[in-house]
Motif scaffolding. Sequence first.
Motif, short mmCIF file in Angstrom:
data_model
loop_
_atom_site.label_atom_id
_atom_site.label_comp_id
_atom_site.label_asym_id
_atom_site.label_seq_id
_atom_site.Cartn_x
_atom_site.Cartn_y
_atom_site.Cartn_z
N GLU A 32 0.83 -1.21 0.00
CA GLU A 32 0.00 0.00 0.00
C GLU A 32 0.86 1.26 0.00
OE1 GLU A 32 -2.49 -0.55 3.37
OE2 GLU A 32 -3.94 -1.83 2.31
N ARG A 33 2.02 1.19 0.68
CA ARG A 33 2.93 2.35 0.63
C ARG A 33 3.49 2.54 -0.78
NH1 ARG A 33 4.70 0.44 5.76
NH2 ARG A 33 6.50 -0.59 4.79
N PHE A 34 3.83 1.42 -1.42
CA PHE A 34 4.29 1.51 -2.81
C PHE A 34 3.21 2.14 -3.69
CE2 PHE A 34 7.23 -2.38 -2.17
CZ PHE A 34 8.19 -1.55 -1.61
N GLU A 35 1.97 1.74 -3.44
CA GLU A 35 0.86 2.23 -4.27
C GLU A 35 0.64 3.72 -4.09
OE1 GLU A 35 -3.85 1.11 -5.06
OE2 GLU A 35 -2.86 0.57 -3.18
N SER A 36 0.79 4.20 -2.84
CA SER A 36 0.54 5.61 -2.55
C SER A 36 1.73 6.50 -2.86
CB SER A 36 0.16 5.78 -1.08
OG SER A 36 1.22 5.34 -0.23
N SER A 37 2.86 5.91 -3.25
CA SER A 37 4.03 6.72 -3.58
C SER A 37 3.81 7.44 -4.90
CB SER A 37 5.29 5.84 -3.66
OG SER A 37 5.17 4.91 -4.72
N VAL A 38 4.69 8.41 -5.19
CA VAL A 38 4.55 9.22 -6.41
C VAL A 38 4.70 8.36 -7.65
CG1 VAL A 38 5.52 11.15 -7.71
CG2 VAL A 38 5.41 11.25 -5.21
N SER A 39 5.67 7.44 -7.61
CA SER A 39 5.91 6.59 -8.78
C SER A 39 4.86 5.51 -8.95
CB SER A 39 7.30 5.94 -8.67
OG SER A 39 7.38 5.16 -7.48
N GLY A 40 4.16 5.15 -7.83
CA GLY A 40 3.13 4.12 -7.92
C GLY A 40 3.69 2.78 -8.37
N THR A 41 4.88 2.42 -7.87
CA THR A 41 5.53 1.19 -8.29
C THR A 41 4.81 -0.03 -7.71
OG1 THR A 41 7.05 1.38 -6.42
CG2 THR A 41 7.77 2.29 -8.54
N ASP A 42 5.03 -1.15 -8.36
CA ASP A 42 4.43 -2.41 -7.93
C ASP A 42 5.54 -3.42 -7.68
OD1 ASP A 42 2.61 -4.41 -7.35
OD2 ASP A 42 2.49 -5.04 -9.45
N SER A 43 5.26 -4.37 -6.76
CA SER A 43 6.24 -5.42 -6.46
C SER A 43 5.54 -6.77 -6.60
CB SER A 43 6.81 -5.24 -5.04
OG SER A 43 7.70 -6.28 -4.73
#
Length: 225
Positions: A32-43
Amino acid sequence: MAGMEGGGTLSEVYQSARKLLLRARDGVERLERFESSVSGTDSPELSFAVKKDISQIHSLCADMDRLWRSIPAKSQRDLWKRKVEQVAEEADSLKDSLDKYSMRNQRRMLEAKERAELLGRANGESAHVLRIFDEEAQAMQSVRNSSRMLQESFETGTAILSKYAEQRDRLKRAQRKALDVLNTVGLSNSVLRLIERRNRVDTWIKYVGMVLTIVIVYFFWKWTR
């Protein structure tokens, strides 16, 4: 003793399930932190690991459900039942969060794909529009060139007509001067003729005067004798 042994085995399974819950919850929070980041990266690796942990928790819950039912003491059985249900509920909650994250991620991927397709079409349309603008610009340049040539031709014609007008004015002035000269010459001829006539008259007057003088002298001479 059997209940205690069963409880001990159940405790070990429960501890394993709790560890998996903590790891799965941490994984979901990281996603969820990755999702809310500016880059919106996925793992994808992390998503797969969390999904695997949740599946293992459900498997452990099935084992614990079987184990707590074998506990003889009702109070212990009810206690473990609540614990197992709590673990199962937390696992279901994490699975629901992971499913929602996966759906949002799929939607983002689909939107990104659609944007890429729209951008590709927009680029193609932009190229077509630019080509149209280029053709129109060439046409406008051709029109401007033709207009400039017409303007230059008009200016050349105007200059020629101005030269002709200047020449006509000079010819008119020359004609007027010639007429003035002719008029002056004509006036001079008239004056000369008048002078000649006056000279002839003066000559006649002189001769007549001489004759009259001679006649008067003659008659005076005759009278005095």
